[in-house]
Design a protein around this motif. Sequence first.
Motif, PDB file in Angstrom:
ATOM      1  N   GLY A   1     -10.192  -7.270 -16.615  1.00 62.98           N
ATOM      2  CA  GLY A   1     -10.356  -8.635 -16.145  1.00 62.98           C
ATOM      3  C   GLY A   1     -11.811  -9.038 -16.027  1.00 62.98           C
TER       4      GLY A   1
ATOM      5  N   GLN B   1      -8.080  -7.331 -20.875  1.00 61.28           N
ATOM      6  CA  GLN B   1      -6.916  -7.665 -20.050  1.00 61.28           C
ATOM      7  C   GLN B   1      -6.824  -6.744 -18.837  1.00 61.28           C
ATOM      8  OE1 GLN B   1      -3.860  -7.732 -23.389  1.00 61.28           O
ATOM      9  NE2 GLN B   1      -3.113  -9.417 -22.133  1.00 61.28           N
TER      10      GLN B   1
ATOM     11  N   ASN C   1      -4.985 -11.682 -12.058  1.00 64.32           N
ATOM     12  CA  ASN C   1      -4.768 -10.951 -13.306  1.00 64.32           C
ATOM     13  C   ASN C   1      -4.218  -9.543 -13.066  1.00 64.32           C
ATOM     14  OD1 ASN C   1      -5.265 -10.488 -16.289  1.00 64.32           O
ATOM     15  ND2 ASN C   1      -6.638  -8.920 -15.449  1.00 64.32           N
TER      16      ASN C   1
END
Length: 516
Positions: free
Chosen positions: A198, A195, A247
């Motif tokens: 990315g 996360q 993101n």
Amino acid sequence: MQSCLTDSMQTRAGGDERSGPMLQRKESFSLLSSSEKWLFNGKRKQRKRDVDSLSLCSLDINEPSSKRVKPLSRVTSLASLIAPVQAAPLKRIGQTLQRSISFRSVCKPEIMSPRPWSRQIAPANTKRRDSKLWSETFDLGLGHMLSSEEIKRQEAIFELSQGEQDLIEDLKLAKKAYRDPMLKLSIMSEHELNQIFGTLDSLIPLHEDLLSRLREVRKPDGSTDHVGHILVDWLPCLETYNSYCSNQVAAKALLDHKKQDHRVHDFLQRCLESPFSRKLDLWSFLDIPRSRLVKYPLLLREILKHTPSEHPDRQHLHHAMNMIQSIVADINTQTGESECRYYKERLLYLESGQRDLLIDSSRILSCHGQLKNNRGVKLHVFLFQDVLVVTRAVTQNEQLCYQLHQQPIPVRDLEWEDLQDGEMRLGGSIRGAFSNSERTKNFFRVSFRSGGQLQMHCFQASDAFNKQQWLNCIRQAKEAVCSAECEPQTAARCSDCSAECSQMDLTDLTLTPVET
């Protein structure tokens, strides 16, 4: 160095669980949307900005590099990204990329405050990147055969190539020195690292490809004749940046949250104090791709500026310039929409009546940040394209969320007023109760009619500059809504006029001469 760092971290991870009390930091984020995006911090200061300085929000993020470069013209808009509430009273959003994925992360390296459990480490010598110019890298004898304008062109082309090499090195460093050790030492889970980082891995071969192409067309003497055709063929690959930049808001929020874990904090602090980091924190490395993306128009403009009008490469460069501007604008739009969705998903409604279709339909977050009401209560205010939302920051399931404090206010019904210093008096405090002479500064008032009744809210900004930015954003949002509502009416009137004109019988029209 990495093995020493890994061994040290394994020793601490294995047997040292004396982690004093966990410190909780309440943070909020302000990021990379479609009107201009800026992040304003406290007092207004004049600073010398780097060539990669972005004016979003915003956007005042510099490409993390200590290399000496020839100055180019400043970027004027765009990124992007997130900052703690106390450091970012207002985040103006718009050209997200060029400002801070808004988000905004200050380009200065983050100097983390020492924690009770962290071990003091002696400062290390900083590893600085060597400065490289074309005229310093290749045979200077060639310079006597070239005009000053051609030398400037070669310098601009070389800066493009050298920037790609520096970018690749930094991306590989972020993976090798940060992601891989944290995964190996179980400092963060693989899901959390995915996360935060990315699609960073996919960007490395992308830029290696461009660097390889630029080196292939470089002559043995170091000069390059044509680069336009290479850029026209390569630039469409930058669409990959859509997912990476979109993101960044969530990535920055998660990273800030994980820093509260003493193992994460200790690891990042050790890296920051190591020579390889060049005193740049992890987020500075993760933000390098966005910073590089918004620099491409500047680099191409500089090459084009020094390319003669009769040069065959000029047409390709013009095409490449149009392509990169379109790509950056598209990525900026999608990044802004991603940020808007991020904050909408974190709104908490105390009752169903607070839900508003204008919030659900909003795709643009014009600005947001911390304000106080006339009782000194800290609020987090969001100005979406069609509605103003007043919230209070709360923590739910270890996530920072925003609980609606007032009924959402439609922008079309919103009126605002700049209050002079001293016009408002502070209430709700002991000092305010016993001193009627208590005067406050930097207040403005918003009002609207609901059910025939006039309702007003007074907000206090951190300073006069911050207040003016809020008023500007509200005015622009109001103008945009009014303009959007007027367009259909204007189109309908024009359509009616056209229909009437088409039905007129011009054969019976008589013209009366005018005497002069």
